[in-house]
Write a protein that holds these residues in place. Structure first.
Motif, PDB file in Angstrom:
ATOM      1  N   LYS A   1       0.850  -1.187   0.000  1.00 54.02           N
ATOM      2  CA  LYS A   1       0.000   0.000   0.000  1.00 54.02           C
ATOM      3  C   LYS A   1       0.884   1.236   0.000  1.00 54.02           C
ATOM      4  CE  LYS A   1      -3.848   2.351   0.360  1.00 54.02           C
ATOM      5  NZ  LYS A   1      -4.891   2.340  -0.711  1.00 54.02           N
TER       6      LYS A   1
ATOM      7  N   THR B   1       0.520   5.369   0.074  1.00 51.99           N
ATOM      8  CA  THR B   1      -0.441   6.424   0.343  1.00 51.99           C
ATOM      9  C   THR B   1       0.298   7.717   0.645  1.00 51.99           C
ATOM     10  OG1 THR B   1      -2.429   6.965   1.614  1.00 51.99           O
ATOM     11  CG2 THR B   1      -0.579   6.056   2.838  1.00 51.99           C
TER      12      THR B   1
ATOM     13  N   VAL C   1      -5.727   4.668   5.757  1.00 54.50           N
ATOM     14  CA  VAL C   1      -5.436   3.356   5.184  1.00 54.50           C
ATOM     15  C   VAL C   1      -6.021   2.284   6.094  1.00 54.50           C
ATOM     16  CG1 VAL C   1      -3.345   4.024   3.954  1.00 54.50           C
ATOM     17  CG2 VAL C   1      -3.176   3.261   6.331  1.00 54.50           C
TER      18      VAL C   1
END
Lengths: 112, 114
Positions: free
Chosen positions: B11, B13, B19
């Motif tokens: 992930k 971000t 998140v």
């Protein structure tokens, strides 16, 4: 809380040699001591563990020793192979929830 | 062989965004753990569940992190807002019960905060 110190941080050996990794812990109430192997990009996996009522445990080429008086425990790998190359973590378990506190890890490299 | 599942695996971000990470433990495992592993260090426990109840969240930064395990099976860890220092591997683990000691780890979610 518990504090686990692990040494050395890196270890390089020749294939066939032995490797020893040492850990010390601070909480005398800790009663369970696992060792995890983590290959690059993979999940930690338990390789051997020992409880406080045992002084030594062996599984093929891997052994762990525990000295409760000195509050330290060690991982011994004999006849090392290139596939033993990984990061090894020791941990100590304490408290009513059996919380694990990990050491910072040892990067073991076995050179062919 | 049953394994702990986690998603997403990676992930990326931006800071201040939210998140969320998901974990599905091994079937029948009552105890679930979320760990944070900073590069070059060992896993650090963030939160421990016994069934649906939190039994240890002493190291969870509660101003921005939250975790739940509503039905005592799968679990979600959320960060809002994410900060640069949150970049790490987030590992989920499970065990039959705490006394069983052996924890089985998932593959982790690698979080990068830009």
């Amino acid at each position: 809380g518990e504090n686990v110190e692990q040494h050395p941080s890196t270890l390089s050996v020749q294939e066939g040699d032995s490797a020893v990794i040492k850990c010390t812990y601070s909480d005398s109430a800790s009663n369970y001591f696992p060792w995890y192997k983590q290959e690059l990009g993979k999940r930690p996996q338990l390789i051997i563990d020992i409880r406080s009522n045992v002084g030594e445990k062996k599984d093929q080429r891997i052994a762990v020793t525990l000295n409760k008086t000195a509050k330290h425990f060690s991982l011994h790998i004999t006849e090392t192979q290139p596939e033993d190359s990984a990061v090894y973590f020791c941990a100590a378990s304490q408290g009513s929830n059996y919380k694990l506190t990990f050491g910072k890890g040892t990067l073991l490299t076995v050179n062919p | 062989e049953a394994e702990v599942a986690q998603s997403p695996r990676y992930k990326i971000t931006e800071k201040s965004q939210a998140v969320a990470f998901w974990c599905d433990p091994i079937s029948g495992h009552a105890t679930l753990y979320w760990y944070r592993q900073i590069l070059g260090q060992g896993p650090e426990l963030l939160v421990q569940f016994q069934d649906e109840s939190v039994v240890d969240d002493s190291q969870l930064p509660k101003d921005r992190f939250s975790a739940e395990r509503l039905k005592g099976v799968d679990s979600t860890l959320k960060i809002q807002p994410a900060e640069l220092g949150d970049s790490a591997m987030y590992l989920c683990a499970s065990s039959l019960n705490p006394q069983d000691n052996e924890q089985f780890f998932g593959p982790g979610t690698r979080l990068t905060v830009l």
